[in-house]
Design a protein around this motif. Sequence first.
Motif, PDB file in Angstrom:
ATOM      1  N   CYS A  30      -3.416   1.927  -2.002  1.00  0.00           N
ATOM      2  CA  CYS A  30      -4.590   1.368  -2.109  1.00  0.00           C
ATOM      3  C   CYS A  30      -6.513   1.453  -1.616  1.00  0.00           C
ATOM      4  N   ASN A  31      -7.138   1.848  -2.461  1.00  0.00           N
ATOM      5  CA  ASN A  31      -8.178   2.467  -1.832  1.00  0.00           C
ATOM      6  C   ASN A  31      -8.639   1.274  -0.803  1.00  0.00           C
ATOM      7  N   GLU A  32      -8.660  -0.045  -0.631  1.00  0.00           N
ATOM      8  CA  GLU A  32      -9.511  -0.531   0.620  1.00  0.00           C
ATOM      9  C   GLU A  32      -8.451  -0.214   1.835  1.00  0.00           C
ATOM     10  N   ARG A  33      -7.068  -0.697   1.849  1.00  0.00           N
ATOM     11  CA  ARG A  33      -6.803  -0.710   3.035  1.00  0.00           C
ATOM     12  C   ARG A  33      -5.354   0.854   3.434  1.00  0.00           C
ATOM     13  N   GLY A  34      -6.200   1.413   2.621  1.00  0.00           N
ATOM     14  CA  GLY A  34      -5.147   3.451   2.606  1.00  0.00           C
ATOM     15  C   GLY A  34      -3.449   3.365   2.867  1.00  0.00           C
ATOM     16  N   ILE A  35      -2.986   2.033   2.641  1.00  0.00           N
ATOM     17  CA  ILE A  35      -1.476   2.321   2.881  1.00  0.00           C
ATOM     18  C   ILE A  35      -0.834   2.216   0.452  1.00  0.00           C
ATOM     19  N   THR A  36       1.008   2.654   0.557  1.00  0.00           N
ATOM     20  CA  THR A  36       1.564   1.909  -0.521  1.00  0.00           C
ATOM     21  C   THR A  36       2.033   0.863  -0.248  1.00  0.00           C
ATOM     22  N   LEU A  37       1.152  -0.087  -1.677  1.00  0.00           N
ATOM     23  CA  LEU A  37       1.900  -1.392  -1.457  1.00  0.00           C
ATOM     24  C   LEU A  37       3.128  -1.615  -2.566  1.00  0.00           C
ATOM     25  N   LEU A  38       3.302  -2.405  -2.408  1.00  0.00           N
ATOM     26  CA  LEU A  38       4.741  -2.356  -3.361  1.00  0.00           C
ATOM     27  C   LEU A  38       4.493  -3.003  -4.908  1.00  0.00           C
ATOM     28  N   GLU A  39       2.640  -3.539  -5.212  1.00  0.00           N
ATOM     29  CA  GLU A  39       1.799  -3.619  -6.701  1.00  0.00           C
ATOM     30  C   GLU A  39       2.096  -2.086  -7.204  1.00  0.00           C
ATOM     31  N   SER A  40       1.847  -1.218  -6.386  1.00  0.00           N
ATOM     32  CA  SER A  40       1.761  -0.004  -6.760  1.00  0.00           C
ATOM     33  C   SER A  40       3.272   0.698  -7.039  1.00  0.00           C
ATOM     34  N   LEU A  41       4.043   0.156  -6.217  1.00  0.00           N
ATOM     35  CA  LEU A  41       5.791   0.516  -7.023  1.00  0.00           C
ATOM     36  C   LEU A  41       6.228  -0.078  -8.473  1.00  0.00           C
ATOM     37  N   ALA A  42       5.670  -1.763  -8.247  1.00  0.00           N
ATOM     38  CA  ALA A  42       6.119  -2.253  -8.905  1.00  0.00           C
ATOM     39  C   ALA A  42       7.036  -1.728 -10.853  1.00  0.00           C
ATOM     40  N   PRO A  43       5.826  -0.385 -11.027  1.00  0.00           N
ATOM     41  CA  PRO A  43       5.963  -0.062 -12.635  1.00  0.00           C
ATOM     42  C   PRO A  43       7.635   0.758 -12.387  1.00  0.00           C
ATOM     43  N   TYR A  44       8.123   0.850 -11.472  1.00  0.00           N
ATOM     44  CA  TYR A  44       8.374   1.851 -11.156  1.00  0.00           C
ATOM     45  C   TYR A  44      10.728   0.414 -10.777  1.00  0.00           C
ATOM     46  N   ALA A  45      10.045   0.007 -10.962  1.00  0.00           N
ATOM     47  CA  ALA A  45      11.044  -0.641 -10.441  1.00  0.00           C
ATOM     48  C   ALA A  45      12.241  -0.986 -11.519  1.00  0.00           C
ATOM     49  N   GLY A  46      13.422  -0.363 -11.415  1.00  0.00           N
ATOM     50  CA  GLY A  46      14.349  -0.582 -12.449  1.00  0.00           C
ATOM     51  C   GLY A  46      14.324   0.742 -13.402  1.00  0.00           C
ATOM     52  N   GLU A  47      13.982   2.108 -12.682  1.00  0.00           N
ATOM     53  CA  GLU A  47      13.461   2.981 -13.126  1.00  0.00           C
ATOM     54  C   GLU A  47      14.461   4.171 -12.630  1.00  0.00           C
ATOM     55  N   ASP A  48      15.447   5.310 -13.004  1.00  0.00           N
ATOM     56  CA  ASP A  48      15.884   6.233 -12.318  1.00  0.00           C
ATOM     57  C   ASP A  48      15.806   7.048 -11.893  1.00  0.00           C
ATOM     58  N   TYR A  49      14.832   7.240 -10.500  1.00  0.00           N
ATOM     59  CA  TYR A  49      14.786   7.995  -9.424  1.00  0.00           C
ATOM     60  C   TYR A  49      15.036   8.199  -8.009  1.00  0.00           C
ATOM     61  N   ALA A  50      15.325   9.695  -7.617  1.00  0.00           N
ATOM     62  CA  ALA A  50      16.915   9.369  -6.519  1.00  0.00           C
ATOM     63  C   ALA A  50      16.256   8.946  -5.285  1.00  0.00           C
ATOM     64  N   ALA A  51      15.485   8.971  -5.311  1.00  0.00           N
ATOM     65  CA  ALA A  51      14.244   8.744  -4.019  1.00  0.00           C
ATOM     66  C   ALA A  51      12.682   8.417  -3.680  1.00  0.00           C
ATOM     67  N   LEU A  52      12.545   7.235  -2.964  1.00  0.00           N
ATOM     68  CA  LEU A  52      10.942   7.390  -3.093  1.00  0.00           C
ATOM     69  C   LEU A  52      10.796   8.069  -1.299  1.00  0.00           C
ATOM     70  N   VAL A  53       9.661   8.113  -1.434  1.00  0.00           N
ATOM     71  CA  VAL A  53       9.292   8.813   0.283  1.00  0.00           C
ATOM     72  C   VAL A  53       8.573   8.054   1.127  1.00  0.00           C
ATOM     73  N   ILE A  54       8.234   8.284   2.287  1.00  0.00           N
ATOM     74  CA  ILE A  54       7.751   6.486   2.780  1.00  0.00           C
ATOM     75  C   ILE A  54       7.243   7.531   4.303  1.00  0.00           C
ATOM     76  N   ALA A  55       5.762   8.042   4.327  1.00  0.00           N
ATOM     77  CA  ALA A  55       5.542   8.693   5.580  1.00  0.00           C
ATOM     78  C   ALA A  55       4.778   7.406   6.527  1.00  0.00           C
ATOM     79  N   GLN A  56       5.172   7.991   7.829  1.00  0.00           N
ATOM     80  CA  GLN A  56       4.445   6.720   8.378  1.00  0.00           C
ATOM     81  C   GLN A  56       4.162   7.581  10.262  1.00  0.00           C
ATOM     82  N   PRO A  57       3.286   7.626  10.520  1.00  0.00           N
ATOM     83  CA  PRO A  57       1.585   7.112   9.552  1.00  0.00           C
ATOM     84  C   PRO A  57       1.789   7.603   8.662  1.00  0.00           C
TER      85      PRO A  57
END
Lengths: 451, 492
Positions: A187-214
Amino acid sequence: MPYIPHTPEDVQSMLDAIGVARIEDLFDEIPAHLKAGALEKLPDGLTEMEVTALMAARARQDESAVCFIGAGAYEHHIPAAVWEIATRGEYYTAYTPYQAEASQGTLQTIYEYQSMIAHLTGMDVSNASVYDGASGLSEAVLMALRANRKSKASRVLMPAAVHPLYRRATRDIVTNQGVTIEEVPFCNERGITLLESLAPYAGEDYAALVIAQPNFFGCLEDVDALTDWAHANNMLVIAVVNPTSLALLKPPGEWGSGGVDIVVGEGQPLGVPLSSGGPYFGFMCCKQQHVRQMPGRIIGRTVDMDGKPGFALTLQAREQHIRRSKATSNICTNQGLAMTAATIYMSLLGADGLASVAGHCHANTNLLADKLCAIKGVKRRFSSATFHEVVIELPQSANLTLKALAAKNILGGYSLAPAYGFDNAMLVCATEVRTQDEIEQYAAALAEVLA
Amino acid sequence: MNREAQLIFEVSKAGRRAYSQAPKPVADDKLNDLPAALRRQSKPLLPEVSELQVVRHYTNLSSKNFAIDKQFYPLGSCTMKYNPRGANRAAMLPGFLKRHPLAPESHSQGYLACLFELQEFLKEVTGMKGVSLTPMAGAQGEFAGVAMIRAYHEARNDHERTEILVPEAAHGTNPATAVMCGYKVREVPVNDDGDVDLEALKAACGPQTAGLMMTNPSTCGVFERQVEAIAKAVHEAGGLLYYDGANLNAILGKVRPGDMGFDVIHMNLHKTFATPHGGGGPGAGPVGVSERLKPFLPTPIVGQDGDSYRWLTDADLPQTIGHLSAFMGNAGVLLRAYYYARALGREGMLRVGEYSSLAANYMLKRLQQVGYTAAYPDRRASHEFILTLAKEAKAFDVSAMDVAKRLLDYNQHAPTTYFPLLVPECLLIEPTETETKEALDEFIDAMARILEEARENPELVKGAPYSQPVRRLDDVRAARELNLVFRPGASA
């Protein structure tokens, strides 16, 4: 002859025992026309005093600046005991603990390391470390492809808010095996990864999601929601974390309803000096059920033939020296010495000490950001809560600003121009070693540069 | 509970701290901006101990290790030579230690100068045309090398090459690396004299051949005499030749991989250039290449512009295989290798291969005289050699592993055991050039006595070691009842 102890008499008696006249005769199986020349481009040898003086002069050349760069490598106070012990000859000049009986020191140290890192990340198990955080992420991606039995696709989701140098190394390593890395925008305003950005990948076959914190911007992701989303879509979760932050932030083992599957990160903040980028170490943990897919060395506690407790390499059937082409990775070392230093560091600090360090880093970085943002035209780039590191937007080019600051011996941060095209943005950090004076000097210098 | 093997967690006591080691806590209100839902709820289980307890615990643990600084350590294929203390001190100078990896070039000239010169030295001793220092270990150097082979073929639109050839005696990292780079592996047999089976190799070469990975001197401890014919066969098939530098110490100053026809090599600086093994790492595995592979070298590399140095990046090397780490690999290891290269200089470098080979051939001859069997009796040893204990195993039921363990009781580190896999009951012995003749003789005497023990009292040898903190460990239990992490209340 540096480091060669033989007297002429020694050499003669050894040649006599072998039954040759000259050392050169020992090379008579090598075709004569292949023999090397005199290595004329090499300089003359130097004494210890001479090399030391030469290198000391070189080191002094690079010494003068105050550093506000973080971006994956952090200047922390390192207790004196850490490297005094880690560079004892017994640690420094030992090899891989293949002869367990004569390596109990190294083996027990690794077991204690595995324990500390597993507790810090909230995970079941840890390996003995890999090369660094970035290459560790590439190993985690390959591991996730093996471990996720529900996924048939050779691809993973990688938020663009993950460290750009980690993304680059991971891409450069795993694409050799035909793995695809799909980048998820932030998100260009908040600087984080939003669920809505992931929505296009829902139900698709990916082995993993990477999450960095911070994440790379220092912004705090909604890790619980992201983890649950990935699991609901049959993806494993790979967490990339800063170990210092885990004294205060929720450990990946507790993210979402089930915790993440694999954790990696850069271990450097735990007692390893900046040292131009290495040697550092990558830590790597996972859930128990995935341990046989983990690369790298692993130490187990066991007993000897008399029933006495001891430590040994275990699960070696995963490794290249046994499995060769079927191994989980080609890695055959860990970053033993850096990992040893981290074990001593964590013991000296304990949970409370590490929390103090993390707290000071956070408070100092906030102080720095506030001072810088008091200058006209300077502001925080993103609105999310941050930890330890902040993106600052300038009224002019970050590259030029950083160059002008460097001329004043202030390394002011890391420009986001090359990786993100944010020409006026830079990532800044003030760890516990930066004093209020230094922070104020930086703010004054920036005000001058921008004036 | 045996006190000697007590964990740091087991000497821990709630409420104890090493007070001066961390800053005083910050006020809680400084952390108010951290969202509660993202905060940690319970403290991680880390030791609660005093500074003295930590120092004593890890000092005592370290003393349980064998180490080059304490013992002769003739581990074959590992080159356990002396690690100069001066190199450690130089690499730990404050200017080097405090330099941030992303510091601008204006504040990095001293460091870059050292690395640039090291690149040049490595080119000269290997005969290669370009060097990148960045791979962090031998295995990562191998990865970089094979990735460059892949990039080279792809750049030529040659997509049919799917196979890497590996001699059967090779290190396990070779086949594992080829797979990590997306290749299939075909193993090539080795003759009874330790050389590659040339006819089998020729038969294996074809349009599917991307390259051959080989070590020379090989892991059989002998120089591959047909290296030029091998290079010709692989090159004629359109493949490239990879040199695994594990045994570079044997030929340093005597033969250069570049002159033997290799296209790409990696060097183990923790072997040949005397940087420490550190209990299993960190190492450094720089790669060197021939002219045609230069565009593919991994970044960063140090370049020179007039009087100053700068990083070469993707812009300079658009075909690079890329970055293998976040920053510059194991920078501190490279500085130690630089120190070593400067200390040796030209005349020192020329002698490494000579004196390491002298020591190995001396030991081989003497060990044969005391009754051991050489795996390749008609060959010169390189810097290492193989004994086979197949005869002793049959006659006395004493294995190579038993002899290795018994050596620990004589205060000698064991040689490499059961590698290469093709020689039964083998010990791979590498003395290095830095050991005195007296040290070599002590090892030979210990081996002679163990052979006597094996004849007269094999049970003694089979039960060894007796002098170490523990006796032989239960590996089966370690793997079956996995205990990888200390958890309070769980049984040890």
